[in-house]
Design an enzyme around this catalytic site. Sequence first.
Site, PDB file in Angstrom:
ATOM      1  N   ASP A   1      74.020  29.029  -2.454  1.00 24.94           N
ATOM      2  CA  ASP A   1      73.621  28.703  -1.077  1.00 24.94           C
ATOM      3  C   ASP A   1      73.135  29.998  -0.405  1.00 24.94           C
ATOM      4  O   ASP A   1      73.577  31.085  -0.762  1.00 24.94           O
ATOM      5  CB  ASP A   1      74.839  28.141  -0.330  1.00 24.94           C
ATOM      6  CG  ASP A   1      74.504  27.591   1.045  1.00 24.94           C
ATOM      7  OD1 ASP A   1      74.383  26.357   1.160  1.00 24.94           O
ATOM      8  OD2 ASP A   1      74.369  28.387   1.998  1.00 24.94           O
TER       9      ASP A   1
ATOM     10  N   ASP B   1      69.455  25.855   0.666  1.00 29.97           N
ATOM     11  CA  ASP B   1      68.825  26.379   1.873  1.00 29.97           C
ATOM     12  C   ASP B   1      68.158  27.740   1.669  1.00 29.97           C
ATOM     13  O   ASP B   1      67.590  28.303   2.613  1.00 29.97           O
ATOM     14  CB  ASP B   1      69.803  26.412   3.063  1.00 29.97           C
ATOM     15  CG  ASP B   1      71.188  26.881   2.679  1.00 29.97           C
ATOM     16  OD1 ASP B   1      71.373  27.311   1.525  1.00 29.97           O
ATOM     17  OD2 ASP B   1      72.103  26.807   3.522  1.00 29.97           O
TER      18      ASP B   1
ATOM     19  N   HIS C   1      82.081  27.200   3.887  1.00 28.87           N
ATOM     20  CA  HIS C   1      82.461  28.093   4.995  1.00 28.87           C
ATOM     21  C   HIS C   1      83.877  27.826   5.500  1.00 28.87           C
ATOM     22  O   HIS C   1      84.414  28.621   6.281  1.00 28.87           O
ATOM     23  CB  HIS C   1      81.499  27.940   6.175  1.00 28.87           C
ATOM     24  CG  HIS C   1      80.110  28.442   5.890  1.00 28.87           C
ATOM     25  ND1 HIS C   1      79.859  29.707   5.417  1.00 28.87           N
ATOM     26  CD2 HIS C   1      78.899  27.832   5.996  1.00 28.87           C
ATOM     27  CE1 HIS C   1      78.551  29.866   5.250  1.00 28.87           C
ATOM     28  NE2 HIS C   1      77.949  28.738   5.584  1.00 28.87           N
TER      29      HIS C   1
ATOM     30  N   HIS D   1      73.788  31.087   2.393  1.00 29.39           N
ATOM     31  CA  HIS D   1      74.842  31.705   3.200  1.00 29.39           C
ATOM     32  C   HIS D   1      76.012  32.139   2.316  1.00 29.39           C
ATOM     33  O   HIS D   1      76.351  31.458   1.344  1.00 29.39           O
ATOM     34  CB  HIS D   1      75.366  30.712   4.242  1.00 29.39           C
ATOM     35  CG  HIS D   1      74.315  30.213   5.177  1.00 29.39           C
ATOM     36  ND1 HIS D   1      73.654  29.022   4.983  1.00 29.39           N
ATOM     37  CD2 HIS D   1      73.810  30.756   6.313  1.00 29.39           C
ATOM     38  CE1 HIS D   1      72.783  28.846   5.972  1.00 29.39           C
ATOM     39  NE2 HIS D   1      72.853  29.875   6.785  1.00 29.39           N
TER      40      HIS D   1
HETATM   41 ZN    ZN Z   1      73.935  27.446   3.672  1.00 31.16          ZN
END
Ligand code: ZN
Length: 307
Positions: A163, A244, A126, A165
């Site tokens: 991931d 995740d 991120h 995200h």
């Molecule tokens: Zn994540």
Amino acid sequence: MTTAFITHKDCMLHNMGPEHPESPIRLAAINKVLQRTGLIDQLDQVTAVPVTEEQISLAHHKLHQKRLEAKLPQEGVVYTDDDTAMCPESLHAASLAAGSVILATNRVLSGKADNAFCAVRPPGHHAEYNLAMGFCLYNNIAIGAAHALMQPGIQRVAILDFDVHHCNGTVDIFKDRPEVLVCSTFQHPYYPERYHEIDRPNIVNCPIAAHTEPHIFHRAIEEQWLPALHEHKPDMIFISAGFDAHKEDPMADLNLEEEDFRQVTQVIKTFADQYCQGRIVSVLEGGYNPVPLAFSVQAHLEVLAGF
Ligand SMILES: [Zn+2]
């Protein structure tokens, strides 16, 4: 077949407080499971080294590190955004996390390892060119990939991110570098809601709705990642390995299990073996339920190590 397992005990010193899901327990659980199963003994165990200022600047604005250093607390915890914090040891841990990817890249390119996995934290995907966010301080994988592109024989790389995200940071850093293909599967709509609609030939965004069955995830890999990989012809592959999307993860609502991570790793490894001499550097990103995280890492590593 040699798989390097790169980590550092000081990555556990980064501690954002007892309630924070991105906790040192994550690495402890991974180490415990790999030791119990004996897999750790089959890997080439390597200690991470710090990244240099110059290496950070391969992926970040030159003031990014300085700003973080200026905010680093002497004691306690300081937040850099709503969910990202630093304790006094955080930048040391972040330096080792980013440095591990450089080390992994060098080991794979020198032939000392066939592939490598970096069990490090804080995660990185991120972190944008000039912004720490989403538990991430430096974009570890972006620093490693940019370093790889400066090595002889490496003209193009691919970063594959499963991931849960979206990897807004990695996209931000490489959106205008066509030699880097970035493929991401991610729950959508969901955090971080940045760059998921960007239109660039080197960015392959695969949004997946919450509570979708795993076959939709695998179909995105087969139908979107693989054609892009065949077209891009990377000399080396980087994996942002976040776990995740596991069905028992508290952070999100995709329904993957250990076997799904094994399967996607196998697809990536088969491609890498065929087209880029098996060169893979995989880097831990998310995964917030320690036990499923650890068993997912085990499955991922078993494939990388050829078991
Ligand atoms: Zn994540």
